[in-house]
Design a protein around this motif. Structure first.
Motif, PDB file in Angstrom:
ATOM      1  N   GLU A 180      -4.472  -2.453  -5.818  1.00 12.91           N
ATOM      2  CA  GLU A 180      -3.015  -2.330  -6.002  1.00 12.91           C
ATOM      3  C   GLU A 180      -2.387  -1.530  -4.867  1.00 12.91           C
ATOM      4  O   GLU A 180      -1.293  -1.832  -4.400  1.00 12.91           O
TER       5      GLU A 180
ATOM      6  N   MET B  48       2.816  -5.320   0.719  1.00 14.47           N
ATOM      7  CA  MET B  48       3.137  -6.747   0.645  1.00 14.47           C
ATOM      8  C   MET B  48       4.100  -7.030  -0.494  1.00 14.47           C
ATOM      9  O   MET B  48       5.007  -7.834  -0.370  1.00 14.47           O
TER      10      MET B  48
ATOM     11  N   LEU C  43       5.861 -13.110  -1.366  1.00 17.73           N
ATOM     12  CA  LEU C  43       4.679 -13.912  -1.695  1.00 17.73           C
ATOM     13  C   LEU C  43       4.369 -13.798  -3.182  1.00 17.73           C
ATOM     14  O   LEU C  43       4.610 -12.761  -3.792  1.00 17.73           O
ATOM     15  N   PRO C  44       3.829 -14.869  -3.769  1.00 15.44           N
ATOM     16  CA  PRO C  44       3.450 -14.783  -5.181  1.00 15.44           C
ATOM     17  C   PRO C  44       2.305 -13.786  -5.382  1.00 15.44           C
ATOM     18  O   PRO C  44       1.507 -13.558  -4.477  1.00 15.44           O
TER      19      PRO C  44
ATOM     20  N   VAL D 188      -1.327 -14.708  -4.439  1.00 17.19           N
ATOM     21  CA  VAL D 188      -1.600 -14.727  -3.000  1.00 17.19           C
ATOM     22  C   VAL D 188      -1.744 -13.304  -2.474  1.00 17.19           C
ATOM     23  O   VAL D 188      -2.646 -13.003  -1.691  1.00 17.19           O
TER      24      VAL D 188
ATOM     25  N   ARG E 207      -2.757 -10.742  -4.123  1.00 18.76           N
ATOM     26  CA  ARG E 207      -4.067 -10.230  -4.552  1.00 18.76           C
ATOM     27  C   ARG E 207      -5.172 -10.761  -3.663  1.00 18.76           C
ATOM     28  O   ARG E 207      -6.076 -10.028  -3.262  1.00 18.76           O
ATOM     29  N   ASP E 208      -5.057 -12.041  -3.336  1.00 18.36           N
ATOM     30  CA  ASP E 208      -6.057 -12.681  -2.482  1.00 18.36           C
ATOM     31  C   ASP E 208      -6.097 -12.003  -1.111  1.00 18.36           C
ATOM     32  O   ASP E 208      -7.161 -11.646  -0.603  1.00 18.36           O
ATOM     33  N   ILE E 209      -4.908 -11.782  -0.534  1.00 20.36           N
ATOM     34  CA  ILE E 209      -4.842 -11.152   0.789  1.00 20.36           C
ATOM     35  C   ILE E 209      -5.337  -9.714   0.709  1.00 20.36           C
ATOM     36  O   ILE E 209      -6.117  -9.263   1.555  1.00 20.36           O
TER      37      ILE E 209
ATOM     38  N   MET F  99      -7.455  -8.467  -1.304  1.00 25.21           N
ATOM     39  CA  MET F  99      -8.909  -8.466  -1.430  1.00 25.21           C
ATOM     40  C   MET F  99      -9.568  -8.669  -0.068  1.00 25.21           C
ATOM     41  O   MET F  99     -10.556  -8.021   0.262  1.00 25.21           O
ATOM     42  N   LEU F 100      -8.982  -9.556   0.729  1.00 27.37           N
ATOM     43  CA  LEU F 100      -9.522  -9.790   2.074  1.00 27.37           C
ATOM     44  C   LEU F 100      -9.452  -8.508   2.910  1.00 27.37           C
ATOM     45  O   LEU F 100     -10.416  -8.153   3.602  1.00 27.37           O
ATOM     46  N   LYS F 101      -8.325  -7.785   2.828  1.00 30.06           N
ATOM     47  CA  LYS F 101      -8.168  -6.551   3.611  1.00 30.06           C
ATOM     48  C   LYS F 101      -9.205  -5.522   3.180  1.00 30.06           C
ATOM     49  O   LYS F 101      -9.741  -4.770   3.982  1.00 30.06           O
TER      50      LYS F 101
ATOM     51  N   LEU G 133     -12.127  -6.178   2.034  1.00 33.88           N
ATOM     52  CA  LEU G 133     -13.419  -6.544   2.604  1.00 33.88           C
ATOM     53  C   LEU G 133     -13.429  -6.284   4.112  1.00 33.88           C
ATOM     54  O   LEU G 133     -14.432  -5.849   4.670  1.00 33.88           O
TER      55      LEU G 133
ATOM     56  N   ALA H 160     -16.701  -5.394  -2.860  1.00 32.22           N
ATOM     57  CA  ALA H 160     -15.684  -6.022  -3.720  1.00 32.22           C
ATOM     58  C   ALA H 160     -15.465  -5.239  -5.004  1.00 32.22           C
ATOM     59  O   ALA H 160     -14.353  -5.203  -5.526  1.00 32.22           O
TER      60      ALA H 160
ATOM     61  N   ALA I 283     -12.561  -2.687  -5.781  1.00 31.23           N
ATOM     62  CA  ALA I 283     -11.166  -3.130  -5.886  1.00 31.23           C
ATOM     63  C   ALA I 283     -10.432  -2.518  -7.057  1.00 31.23           C
ATOM     64  O   ALA I 283      -9.292  -2.115  -6.934  1.00 31.23           O
TER      65      ALA I 283
ATOM     66  N   ALA J 117      -2.435  -3.795   5.729  1.00 30.37           N
ATOM     67  CA  ALA J 117      -1.937  -4.785   4.773  1.00 30.37           C
ATOM     68  C   ALA J 117      -0.948  -5.763   5.381  1.00 30.37           C
ATOM     69  O   ALA J 117      -0.983  -6.951   5.100  1.00 30.37           O
TER      70      ALA J 117
END
Lengths: 391, 231
Positions: free
Chosen positions: B74, B80, B86-87, B90, B92-94, B96-98, B100, B106, B109, B131
């Motif tokens: 969060e 973001m 952004l929805p 998306v 959350r997806d981004i 999560m990538l950051k 990693l 993982a 998180a 971010a």
């Protein structure tokens, strides 16, 4: 090139200079051309458009030659798009991409793949609901009861120990508490109590005038103030003013590890932080109560003179007939008990702080609410005991 | 400074590194002199222009400054959520990538900052700084409070991200190992001004007494030989 049929372009986001991210399918859906800035600020809405790729199972040429910028968020979306195509049974062939863009896509793919298993296993933290929540909260309450009890026991033991060696009590700290939480509270408490006296005299005066019993305003004001409202008002003001301060102070020290530092030096935090506060407040609150009583009676006197034609002189003469010293004492006797409750609840919640600023705030609020609740409950208990003793 | 380089600010404690850094990221007003950001004069900006510039900067504060009431994921999502439409999925997806990318596992998180170790805390802070895919990454004392292994790993991470994301990085640090390994150029602050800006090699050969004291003490020599041995 055939004119693009399914065209998707997001509205411009972020700075106007950036062109929003978008993509275009060729009419035969064999070719997907990426356009614009695929960057965090310009990506709005693009994900929703990852759209169906048609019925064919033929490979797709993903053309990146019109891509003006790509960042990690854009690369992630591109990666998801490719995955999606793969899910539809279509292989994505990348062409025309800048080398740096390809490297970024590779980085994203590699990082996601490295943790694929744990990502899949990861689930959102579950929030308890309904019965489970009720049970957890109830259990939480029981635990809190126990830990408050043990805090009370620890503090009592420390207090007894220090009674055996009074020289070790921290007198300076106690005097500091008396000054900060007693003397400094005088103005606000004086004003509130005076107004309280005015209000009581006014409200009873309205009724008494009807019966011509103007003089009885003295009885009403003095008895309600000395026995009940004086001590209660004082305790509530002090709980809001000092109890919260204790919780915040100890809580902040807990966050900055000062409490642990004290322990490591061999100083008991209870001796240094809790005992002086309790002792100081136990001394200060009865004094404040007497002062509040006087202010409230003065308020009642002023209102009586203005509204009921009861002169201050008559008022004063009536006081000894209306109340005995017992009324004052029963009121003041409550104060030390209130003081101990307010100070221990404040300190207890200070020590309960874990983590950071939000925890300090939460515990400060709780401490004030609990202190006021305790004061009122104790007051009710006193009433029961007094009536049982026949005072 | 130049685009794409890693510039380190060094100097003794109290020489004004942090103040300079705060002025750079528009959190403090300089009392004198000027700041130029992305080619624009950045003093006396109105709030909206300042915010537009701030969005292009990712900052990792010295103590992380993660929001305690939010989980790591969060925390990373906050910039973001505030700055894009952004929805949530998306974002959350981004995020999560950051997470990693910053080298966190993982399962970190959904942990709260107080449940993270010092090193993981720093990495989460770094992930939040990244971010919005900033052009300029500002790191205030990245290695402070980490054990040597953690600090080395963080150095590697910064180099890695710098290479793959094409970042420009400004950092303050006391850590001589970090200076040798990570920085392209070093700006030396003393006597309330920048005494010199040069590569580590040049600085450590300097005969200015203030600089020499900093870079030629026993710790500095050890750090230098270590780097050379590593090749």
């Amino acid at each position: 090139m055939t004119p693009p049929k399914h065209r998707f372009q997001t509205r411009t986001a972020g700075t106007p200079a950036q062109t929003a991210a978008g993509f275009e399918w060729s009419t035969d859906r064999r070719r997907l051309r990426l356009t614009g800035h695929w960057t965090t600020a310009a990506l709005d809405g693009i994900s929703a458009a990852a759209a169906g790729s048609g019925q064919t199972a033929e490979p797709v040429d993903v053309d990146g030659s019109s891509l003006t910028a790509l960042d990690t968020a854009g690369a992630l979306l591109l990666y998801r798009l490719i995955e999606r195509l793969k899910g539809d049974g279509r292989e994505a062939r990348l062409s025309g991409f800048d080398d740096r863009h390809l490297a970024l896509l590779g980085l994203v793919r590699e990082r996601l793949a490295a943790q694929a298993d744990s990502l899949a296993a990861l689930e959102l933290p579950r929030r308890a609901a309904g019965l489970e929540r009720l049970g957890r909260d109830a259990w939480e309450w029981v635990l809190q009861g126990f830990s408050m009890l043990s805090f009370g026991g620890e503090t009592s033991l420390a207090f007894l120990r220090s009674l055996l060696r009074p020289a070790r009590l921290r007198w300076r700290q106690i005097l500091l508490v008396v000054e900060q939480d007693g003397v400094r509270a005088v103005p606000v408490l004086g004003m509130l109590s005076f107004l309280l006296g005015v209000v009581i005299a006014y409200q009873s005066g309205v009724q008494l005038r009807v019966y011509g019993g103007n003089l009885y305003v003295v009885d009403l004001v003095t008895i309600t103030v000395l026995r009940e409202l004086g001590p209660l008002m004082t305790a509530i003001v002090v709980a809001g003013r000092s109890g919260s301060a204790y919780a915040a102070q100890i809580g902040t020290m807990q966050v900055t590890e000062e409490v642990d530092a004290l322990r490591s030096i061999g100083v008991s935090p209870i001796d240094l932080l809790v005992l002086p506060k309790i002792s100081g407040l136990v001394v200060a609150l009865p004094l404040l109560t007497v002062f509040a009583d006087m202010a409230a009676v003065a308020g009642g006197m002023v209102m009586s003179a203005l509204m009921l034609d009861v002169s201050p002189d008559t008022f004063m003469r009536r006081i000894p007939e209306a109340v005995s010293i017992n009324s004052l004492m029963t009121g003041v006797a409550k104060a030390p008990v209130f003081a101990a409750a307010i100070a221990s609840v404040g300190c207890y919640h200070g020590f309960k702080v874990r983590g950071g600023a939000d925890s300090v705030g939460r515990h400060t609020t709780t401490s004030v609410v609990q202190a006021i609740v305790m004061v009122i409950v104790l007051d009710a208990a006193f009433s029961v005991v007094y009536s049982w003793m026949g005072i | 400074m130049n685009r794409g380089e890693i510039l380190a600010l060094v100097g003794a404690s109290g020489s004004g590194k942090s103040v300079l850094l705060r002025e750079m990221i528009l959190l403090a007003r300089p009392t004198a002199g000027q700041v130029r950001l992305f080619g624009e004069d950045a003093v006396d900006l109105d709030e909206s222009t300042a915010n537009r510039l701030r969005r292009r900067i990712g900052i990792m504060f010295q103590h992380g400054a993660l929001f305690n009431s939010l989980t790591a994921l969060e925390n990373i999502a906050v910039p973001m959520k505030e700055q894009t439409d952004l929805p949530d999925a998306v974002i959350r997806d981004i995020a999560m990538l950051k997470l990693l990318l910053a080298g966190l596992p993982a399962d970190a998180a959904h942990k709260y900052p107080r449940q993270l170790s010092g090193g993981m805390h720093k990495r989460a802070a770094l992930a939040r700084a990244l971010a919005m895919d900033p052009d300029l990454l500002v790191l205030d004392e990245p290695g402070t409070g980490l054990d040597p292994i953690g600090a080395d790993a963080l150095d590697d991470l910064i180099l890695d991200l710098h290479r793959s994301l094409d970042l420009t990085v400004v950092m303050t640090t006391h850590d001589l190992d970090t200076l040798w390994r990570v920085s392209d150029r070093v700006a030396f602050l003393a006597e309330r001004r920048i005494l010199a800006t040069a590569t580590m090699g040049e600085l450590s050969a300097s005969d200015d007494p203030a600089i020499a004291a900093f870079f030629q003490g026993p710790r500095a020599r050890a750090a230098r030989s270590l780097t050379w041995n590593r090749g």
